[in-house]
Motif scaffolding. Structure first.
Motif, PDB file in Angstrom:
ATOM      1  N   ALA A 117       1.063  -1.073  -0.194  1.00  0.00           N
ATOM      2  CA  ALA A 117      -0.028  -0.157   0.103  1.00  0.00           C
ATOM      3  C   ALA A 117       0.839   1.158   0.204  1.00  0.00           C
ATOM      4  O   ALA A 117       0.551   2.412  -0.505  1.00  0.00           O
ATOM      5  CB  ALA A 117      -1.016   0.027   1.568  1.00  0.00           C
ATOM      6  N   PHE A 118       2.108   1.623   0.509  1.00  0.00           N
ATOM      7  CA  PHE A 118       2.708   1.920   1.278  1.00  0.00           C
ATOM      8  C   PHE A 118       3.500   2.776  -0.577  1.00  0.00           C
ATOM      9  O   PHE A 118       3.312   3.789  -0.940  1.00  0.00           O
ATOM     10  CB  PHE A 118       3.952   1.897   2.251  1.00  0.00           C
ATOM     11  N   ARG A 119       3.971   1.871  -1.496  1.00  0.00           N
ATOM     12  CA  ARG A 119       4.563   2.035  -2.644  1.00  0.00           C
ATOM     13  C   ARG A 119       3.340   2.336  -3.793  1.00  0.00           C
ATOM     14  O   ARG A 119       4.146   3.309  -4.902  1.00  0.00           O
ATOM     15  CB  ARG A 119       5.571   0.570  -2.282  1.00  0.00           C
ATOM     16  N   GLU A 120       2.544   1.914  -3.487  1.00  0.00           N
ATOM     17  CA  GLU A 120       1.337   2.824  -4.066  1.00  0.00           C
ATOM     18  C   GLU A 120       0.355   3.723  -3.947  1.00  0.00           C
ATOM     19  O   GLU A 120       0.275   4.597  -5.154  1.00  0.00           O
ATOM     20  CB  GLU A 120       0.842   1.502  -4.841  1.00  0.00           C
ATOM     21  N   ALA A 121       0.507   4.409  -2.956  1.00  0.00           N
ATOM     22  CA  ALA A 121       0.046   4.571  -2.182  1.00  0.00           C
ATOM     23  C   ALA A 121       0.440   6.621  -3.304  1.00  0.00           C
ATOM     24  O   ALA A 121       1.965   6.320  -3.330  1.00  0.00           O
ATOM     25  CB  ALA A 121      -0.261   5.575  -0.984  1.00  0.00           C
ATOM     26  N   ASP A 122      -0.408   7.872  -3.089  1.00  0.00           N
ATOM     27  CA  ASP A 122      -0.064   8.930  -3.230  1.00  0.00           C
ATOM     28  C   ASP A 122       0.213   9.421  -2.208  1.00  0.00           C
ATOM     29  O   ASP A 122       1.469  10.221  -2.241  1.00  0.00           O
ATOM     30  CB  ASP A 122      -0.741  10.187  -4.806  1.00  0.00           C
ATOM     31  N   THR A 123      -0.190   9.585  -1.510  1.00  0.00           N
ATOM     32  CA  THR A 123       0.601  10.072   0.021  1.00  0.00           C
ATOM     33  C   THR A 123       0.056   9.122   0.826  1.00  0.00           C
ATOM     34  O   THR A 123      -1.557   8.256   0.983  1.00  0.00           O
ATOM     35  CB  THR A 123      -0.368  11.840   0.298  1.00  0.00           C
ATOM     36  N   VAL A 124       0.589   9.670   1.837  1.00  0.00           N
ATOM     37  CA  VAL A 124       0.264   8.386   3.624  1.00  0.00           C
ATOM     38  C   VAL A 124      -0.147   9.612   4.694  1.00  0.00           C
ATOM     39  O   VAL A 124       0.992  10.165   5.173  1.00  0.00           O
ATOM     40  CB  VAL A 124       1.066   7.429   3.935  1.00  0.00           C
ATOM     41  N   LEU A 125      -1.229   9.606   5.702  1.00  0.00           N
ATOM     42  CA  LEU A 125      -0.704  10.234   6.972  1.00  0.00           C
ATOM     43  C   LEU A 125      -0.840   9.282   7.882  1.00  0.00           C
ATOM     44  O   LEU A 125      -1.137   8.231   8.251  1.00  0.00           O
ATOM     45  CB  LEU A 125      -2.134  10.815   7.065  1.00  0.00           C
ATOM     46  N   PHE A 126       0.224   9.682   8.669  1.00  0.00           N
ATOM     47  CA  PHE A 126       0.518   8.699   9.639  1.00  0.00           C
ATOM     48  C   PHE A 126       0.051   9.547  11.169  1.00  0.00           C
ATOM     49  O   PHE A 126       0.698  10.812  11.996  1.00  0.00           O
ATOM     50  CB  PHE A 126       1.767   8.312  10.110  1.00  0.00           C
ATOM     51  N   PHE A 127      -0.972   9.216  11.591  1.00  0.00           N
ATOM     52  CA  PHE A 127      -1.515   9.666  13.060  1.00  0.00           C
ATOM     53  C   PHE A 127      -0.967   9.981  14.260  1.00  0.00           C
ATOM     54  O   PHE A 127       0.012   8.948  14.078  1.00  0.00           O
ATOM     55  CB  PHE A 127      -3.145   9.289  12.930  1.00  0.00           C
ATOM     56  N   GLN A 128      -0.935  10.851  14.269  1.00  0.00           N
ATOM     57  CA  GLN A 128      -0.220  11.398  15.537  1.00  0.00           C
ATOM     58  C   GLN A 128      -0.303  11.025  16.817  1.00  0.00           C
ATOM     59  O   GLN A 128       0.774  10.716  18.203  1.00  0.00           O
ATOM     60  CB  GLN A 128      -0.186  12.639  15.926  1.00  0.00           C
ATOM     61  N   ALA A 129      -1.637  10.180  16.747  1.00  0.00           N
ATOM     62  CA  ALA A 129      -1.910   9.761  17.976  1.00  0.00           C
ATOM     63  C   ALA A 129      -2.722   8.564  17.617  1.00  0.00           C
ATOM     64  O   ALA A 129      -3.105   7.943  17.082  1.00  0.00           O
ATOM     65  CB  ALA A 129      -2.714  10.155  18.993  1.00  0.00           C
ATOM     66  N   ARG A 130      -2.366   7.104  19.022  1.00  0.00           N
ATOM     67  CA  ARG A 130      -4.058   6.045  18.303  1.00  0.00           C
ATOM     68  C   ARG A 130      -5.068   6.181  18.110  1.00  0.00           C
ATOM     69  O   ARG A 130      -5.953   7.317  19.427  1.00  0.00           O
ATOM     70  CB  ARG A 130      -3.891   5.232  19.376  1.00  0.00           C
ATOM     71  N   LEU A 131      -6.086   5.871  17.683  1.00  0.00           N
ATOM     72  CA  LEU A 131      -7.393   6.663  17.968  1.00  0.00           C
ATOM     73  C   LEU A 131      -8.216   6.000  18.428  1.00  0.00           C
ATOM     74  O   LEU A 131      -7.758   4.702  18.707  1.00  0.00           O
ATOM     75  CB  LEU A 131      -7.862   5.909  15.427  1.00  0.00           C
ATOM     76  N   ARG A 132      -9.039   7.138  18.560  1.00  0.00           N
ATOM     77  CA  ARG A 132      -9.917   5.892  20.044  1.00  0.00           C
ATOM     78  C   ARG A 132     -11.349   6.250  18.659  1.00  0.00           C
ATOM     79  O   ARG A 132     -11.501   7.262  18.171  1.00  0.00           O
ATOM     80  CB  ARG A 132     -10.185   7.472  20.807  1.00  0.00           C
ATOM     81  N   PHE A 133     -11.863   5.158  18.366  1.00  0.00           N
ATOM     82  CA  PHE A 133     -13.104   3.964  18.039  1.00  0.00           C
ATOM     83  C   PHE A 133     -14.529   4.378  18.810  1.00  0.00           C
ATOM     84  O   PHE A 133     -13.926   4.830  19.810  1.00  0.00           O
ATOM     85  CB  PHE A 133     -12.458   2.854  17.523  1.00  0.00           C
ATOM     86  N   GLY A 134     -15.532   4.725  18.407  1.00  0.00           N
ATOM     87  CA  GLY A 134     -16.703   5.054  18.688  1.00  0.00           C
ATOM     88  C   GLY A 134     -17.159   3.659  19.601  1.00  0.00           C
ATOM     89  O   GLY A 134     -18.194   3.345  19.466  1.00  0.00           O
ATOM     90  N   VAL A 135     -16.398   2.565  19.966  1.00  0.00           N
ATOM     91  CA  VAL A 135     -16.881   1.513  21.245  1.00  0.00           C
ATOM     92  C   VAL A 135     -16.578   2.038  22.112  1.00  0.00           C
ATOM     93  O   VAL A 135     -15.174   1.869  22.727  1.00  0.00           O
ATOM     94  CB  VAL A 135     -16.134   0.427  19.789  1.00  0.00           C
ATOM     95  N   LEU A 136     -17.676   1.756  23.009  1.00  0.00           N
ATOM     96  CA  LEU A 136     -17.430   1.456  24.561  1.00  0.00           C
ATOM     97  C   LEU A 136     -17.048   0.649  25.060  1.00  0.00           C
ATOM     98  O   LEU A 136     -17.798  -1.141  24.636  1.00  0.00           O
ATOM     99  CB  LEU A 136     -18.863   2.202  24.953  1.00  0.00           C
ATOM    100  N   ARG A 137     -16.133  -0.295  25.863  1.00  0.00           N
ATOM    101  CA  ARG A 137     -15.817  -1.862  26.537  1.00  0.00           C
ATOM    102  C   ARG A 137     -16.988  -1.611  27.431  1.00  0.00           C
ATOM    103  O   ARG A 137     -18.191  -0.886  27.911  1.00  0.00           O
ATOM    104  CB  ARG A 137     -14.474  -0.315  27.655  1.00  0.00           C
TER     105      ARG A 137
END
Length: 183
Positions: A117-137
């Motif tokens: 995917a990295f080789r084929e992409a035009d651009t890649v965004l690496f997020f600065q923090a782990r994502l918080r998904f809308g799922v509650l524990r």
């Protein structure tokens, strides 16, 4: 079992598409800037029945959106993160040659599919923090990813999203050998 052992649990990595724990909804702080950048979403091929991304067209289980037509002006894709991820990444790469595609996956940089995917992409965004998904524990706290995430732009420049992390423009080895990409 150590405290972080769940992060390396192969059963989690091998979940099928239809597993109930595959539904990790993209947080709005990621989704909204991408939606604005893309002028809305033409297709979300792997969403929930209530279409939380607001895509013009969408597929959800039991339909297999990876195999159905992607006839849309652009595509937003946050696929299942199990083994099925490979086929979704391959489809996004192929579709990105036809229309803009944004693909959100774990930033497991050592894997073959990430490297492809990295080789084929035009651009890649690496997020600065782990994502918080809308799922509650069970304890009521929001579930955070156990890993970093990356957003790939195929036929799409993600540079305007740099406030979310670091945007890179991959340079192929072939381009470097021809002097491209050097300053």
């Amino acid at each position: 079992m150590s405290i972080a052992a769940h992060r390396f649990d192969n059963e989690k990595r091998r979940r099928p598409d239809h597993h109930t724990r595959q539904a990790m909804l993209t947080p709005s702080y990621v989704l909204e800037p991408v939606r604005v950048l893309m002028g809305g979403f033409g297709l979300d091929p792997c969403t929930e029945p209530d279409n939380p991304t607001g895509a013009e067209d969408f597929y959800c289980l039991p339909d297999d959106g990876c195999t159905l037509p992607w006839d849309a002006r652009n595509v937003w894709c946050n696929p299942p993160y199990g083994e099925a991820r490979d086929r979704w990444v391959n489809r996004c790469i192929a579709e990105g040659k036809i229309r803009p595609v944004a693909l959100l996956i774990p930033s497991h940089t050592e894997t073959r599919i990430f490297q492809r995917a990295f080789r084929e992409a035009d651009t890649v965004l690496f997020f600065q923090a782990r994502l918080r998904f809308g799922v509650l524990r069970d304890n009521g706290r929001q579930e955070a990813a156990s890993h970093g995430s990356a957003l790939f732009g195929f036929g799409l420049d993600l540079s305007p999203l740099q406030k979310l992390g670091t945007v890179v423009r991959p340079v192929s080895i072939a381009a470097l050998s021809h002097g491209e990409g050097r300053k």
